[in-house]
Design a protein around this motif. Structure first.
Motif, mmCIF file in Angstrom:
data_model
loop_
_atom_site.group_PDB
_atom_site.id
_atom_site.type_symbol
_atom_site.label_atom_id
_atom_site.label_comp_id
_atom_site.label_asym_id
_atom_site.label_seq_id
_atom_site.Cartn_x
_atom_site.Cartn_y
_atom_site.Cartn_z
ATOM 1 N N UNK A 115 39.466 61.639 -53.638
ATOM 2 C CA UNK A 115 38.302 61.472 -52.762
ATOM 3 C C UNK A 115 38.439 60.315 -51.784
ATOM 4 N N UNK A 116 39.185 59.282 -52.158
ATOM 5 C CA UNK A 116 39.179 58.061 -51.362
ATOM 6 C C UNK A 116 38.014 57.180 -51.790
ATOM 7 N N UNK A 117 38.076 55.877 -51.531
ATOM 8 C CA UNK A 117 37.062 54.952 -52.055
ATOM 9 C C UNK A 117 35.651 55.197 -51.524
ATOM 10 N N UNK A 118 35.514 55.510 -50.229
ATOM 11 C CA UNK A 118 34.169 55.663 -49.661
ATOM 12 C C UNK A 118 33.476 56.901 -50.205
ATOM 13 N N UNK A 119 34.174 58.036 -50.199
ATOM 14 C CA UNK A 119 33.558 59.265 -50.721
ATOM 15 C C UNK A 119 33.200 59.097 -52.199
ATOM 16 N N UNK A 120 34.104 58.497 -52.964
ATOM 17 C CA UNK A 120 33.834 58.338 -54.397
ATOM 18 C C UNK A 120 32.604 57.467 -54.629
ATOM 19 N N UNK A 132 44.885 69.995 -59.987
ATOM 20 C CA UNK A 132 45.848 68.919 -60.212
ATOM 21 C C UNK A 132 45.512 67.799 -59.235
ATOM 22 N N UNK A 133 46.262 66.726 -59.282
ATOM 23 C CA UNK A 133 45.912 65.564 -58.460
ATOM 24 C C UNK A 133 46.225 65.767 -56.981
ATOM 25 N N UNK A 134 46.830 66.894 -56.609
ATOM 26 C CA UNK A 134 47.049 67.209 -55.202
ATOM 27 C C UNK A 134 45.874 67.972 -54.590
ATOM 28 N N UNK A 135 44.929 68.386 -55.417
ATOM 29 C CA UNK A 135 43.813 69.189 -54.908
ATOM 30 C C UNK A 135 42.944 68.334 -53.994
ATOM 31 N N UNK A 136 42.359 68.959 -52.968
ATOM 32 C CA UNK A 136 41.464 68.216 -52.079
ATOM 33 C C UNK A 136 40.024 68.393 -52.552
ATOM 34 N N UNK A 137 39.153 67.524 -52.056
ATOM 35 C CA UNK A 137 37.758 67.557 -52.477
ATOM 36 C C UNK A 137 37.082 68.875 -52.123
ATOM 37 N N UNK A 138 37.406 69.432 -50.948
ATOM 38 C CA UNK A 138 36.784 70.683 -50.524
ATOM 39 C C UNK A 138 37.125 71.811 -51.490
ATOM 40 N N UNK A 139 38.390 71.920 -51.867
ATOM 41 C CA UNK A 139 38.808 72.987 -52.780
ATOM 42 C C UNK A 139 38.187 72.804 -54.158
ATOM 43 N N UNK A 140 38.021 71.547 -54.589
ATOM 44 C CA UNK A 140 37.348 71.291 -55.862
ATOM 45 C C UNK A 140 35.925 71.824 -55.841
ATOM 46 N N UNK A 141 35.214 71.557 -54.749
ATOM 47 C CA UNK A 141 33.826 72.008 -54.622
ATOM 48 C C UNK A 141 33.756 73.539 -54.673
ATOM 49 N N UNK A 142 34.699 74.201 -54.031
ATOM 50 C CA UNK A 142 34.669 75.663 -53.951
ATOM 51 C C UNK A 142 35.157 76.333 -55.235
ATOM 52 N N UNK A 143 35.934 75.634 -56.049
ATOM 53 C CA UNK A 143 36.490 76.217 -57.267
ATOM 54 C C UNK A 143 35.396 76.794 -58.159
ATOM 55 N N UNK A 171 38.895 62.655 -65.136
ATOM 56 C CA UNK A 171 40.114 62.046 -64.610
ATOM 57 C C UNK A 171 40.070 60.524 -64.692
ATOM 58 N N UNK A 172 41.246 59.873 -64.791
ATOM 59 C CA UNK A 172 41.293 58.413 -64.640
ATOM 60 C C UNK A 172 40.806 58.023 -63.244
ATOM 61 N N UNK A 173 40.269 56.803 -63.138
ATOM 62 C CA UNK A 173 39.686 56.385 -61.864
ATOM 63 C C UNK A 173 40.699 56.422 -60.729
ATOM 64 N N UNK A 174 41.955 56.069 -61.005
ATOM 65 C CA UNK A 174 42.945 56.072 -59.921
ATOM 66 C C UNK A 174 43.170 57.468 -59.364
ATOM 67 N N UNK A 175 43.064 58.493 -60.210
ATOM 68 C CA UNK A 175 43.209 59.863 -59.727
ATOM 69 C C UNK A 175 41.985 60.284 -58.906
ATOM 70 N N UNK A 176 40.811 59.862 -59.327
ATOM 71 C CA UNK A 176 39.603 60.156 -58.542
ATOM 72 C C UNK A 176 39.704 59.536 -57.149
ATOM 73 N N UNK A 177 40.187 58.295 -57.104
ATOM 74 C CA UNK A 177 40.348 57.627 -55.815
ATOM 75 C C UNK A 177 41.378 58.347 -54.949
ATOM 76 N N UNK A 178 42.457 58.828 -55.574
ATOM 77 C CA UNK A 178 43.500 59.528 -54.817
ATOM 78 C C UNK A 178 42.955 60.819 -54.200
ATOM 79 N N UNK A 199 37.283 75.960 -44.779
ATOM 80 C CA UNK A 199 36.562 74.869 -45.422
ATOM 81 C C UNK A 199 37.510 73.683 -45.594
ATOM 82 N N UNK A 200 37.043 72.507 -45.158
ATOM 83 C CA UNK A 200 37.853 71.289 -45.206
ATOM 84 C C UNK A 200 37.026 70.174 -45.842
ATOM 85 N N UNK A 201 37.708 69.087 -46.159
ATOM 86 C CA UNK A 201 37.016 67.921 -46.709
ATOM 87 C C UNK A 201 36.114 67.315 -45.623
ATOM 88 N N UNK A 202 34.876 67.060 -45.949
ATOM 89 C CA UNK A 202 33.938 66.485 -44.982
ATOM 90 C C UNK A 202 34.386 65.087 -44.576
#
Length: 351
Positions: A308-313, A236-247, A299-306, A339-342
């Motif tokens: 990862x944030x602009x720099x990571x994306x 969901x949109x609350x997931x962090x980038x680290x957890x997405x990678x590990x999923x 995902x819509x771009x606004x959700x991707x930004x939410x 494991x955390x978001x880099x």
């Protein structure tokens, strides 16, 4: 070895049940903190107001005067006692909540494993009648209580010192001392509630870890039919980038985990061996666990930004980093590796 729709449904139900336990603890701690501050508020306001009105107009008193003021000393001690009482509440309530979450984690493994096996097979029949050691959950609860005691001991002194530092820092005192006092008390309240944020994080993390430890025991009892376990994030949109990678990544049963970040919501989902390996001569269904990268890309771009944030994306889209670069192992004193978001700075340095 296929994760089925029924498997995912059972995992969601288990998460919902554990979430209810965690949310109940969170609400209870929040209510206790609010009630404690409501009791402290009048004494703090009068103490700060007296401090302001007994110094020259428009001047905030110095450090020594602040710390020597009798009413301030009483207010600080009352706050410290309230915090000690609240820490005792955490130490009482969290192990019991951990027991409930551990029971859910242990007992739910059988049905999750059965959801990946054909009905009536010999393997499914064997899974249905396994039993656990009676003291396994008790051992998890004892470890949880020890960990909660270890990580909460500095909560009261840290919060109290933060309140003192806020007092010493002071506020701009204008023509209205009462307004200045209200402003200062609000800032002190923020430091008092910093203890609440830490307590909630401790509670959530230890309850979820107890749940996962019990799931590990439940899975080990069925090791003969299992290939390992799957890191399962909540997409969901609350997931962090680290957890997405590990999923979706698969690990042997001997591997602890998921080594999620503090307050993380990821699950340890058992994965059976292939039906052929288990001697079942039937066509096996396809694995339906969602692909995290495909889910993210849709995902819509606004959700991707939410997430990862602009720099990571931008780094990801430009090919400057890989998907796997978004997750990093971190070691924290007094707690397990996770494991955390880099951090963005680390990602930029890798280019």
């Amino acid at each position: 070895m296929a994760i089925t729709r029924e498997t995912l449904r059972l995992v969601r139900e288990m998460r919902t049940a554990v979430d209810r336990i965690v949310d109940q603890i969170t609400r209870g701690l929040t209510a206790s903190w609010v009630a404690a501050w409501d009791d402290l508020l009048p004494a703090w306001f009068e103490a700060v107001l007296e401090l302001i009105t007994t110094t020259p107009p428009g001047v905030w008193p110095g450090r020594a005067q602040v710390l020597r003021a009798h009413r301030i000393q009483l207010a600080v001690e009352q706050a410290a006692q309230s915090l000690r009482n609240l820490v005792d509440t955490v130490r009482r309530q969290v192990p019991e909540a951990a027991r409930q979450a551990a029971d859910i984690g242990y007992t739910g493994q059988r049905d999750i494993i059965l959801s990946q096996l054909p009905y009536g097979s010999t393997a499914a029949f064997a899974v249905r009648y396994r039993r656990h050691l009676p003291d396994a959950i008790d051992a998890i609860v004892r470890r949880t209580a020890e960990q909660v005691t270890a990580v909460t001991w500095p909560l009261e002194p840290d919060a109290t010192e933060a309140m003192k530092r806020e007092l010493i820092r002071g506020v701009v005192v204008g023509d209205n001392p009462r307004e200045a006092a209200r402003l200062m008390v609000r800032r002190v309240e923020g430091r008092f509630n910093g203890g609440l944020a830490r307590a909630v994080n401790i509670a959530r993390t230890e309850i979820l870890d107890a749940h996962r430890q019990a799931a590990t025991i439940g899975q080990e009892e069925h090791a003969d039919v299992l290939e390992g376990w799957v890191w399962t994030a909540r997409l969901d949109t609350r997931v962090c980038a680290s957890c997405l990678v590990k999923h979706g990544t698969v690990y042997p049963l001997s591997m602890p985990g998921p080594l999620d970040h503090q307050s993380g919501r990821c699950a340890r989902t058992p994965k059976t061996k292939s039906w052929r390996e288990l001697g079942i001569d039937l066509p096996e269904p396809e694995d339906v666990i969602p692909d995290a990268r495909e889910w993210f890309n849709a995902l819509p771009r606004e959700d991707k930004l939410a997430i990862l944030g602009p720099t990571r994306l931008k780094l990801l889209e430009d090919g400057e980093i890989t998907w796997e670069d978004l997750s990093t192992m971190r070691t924290t004193s007094g707690w397990r590796p996770s494991y955390v978001v880099t951090p963005v700075g680390d990602l930029v340095a890798r280019r």
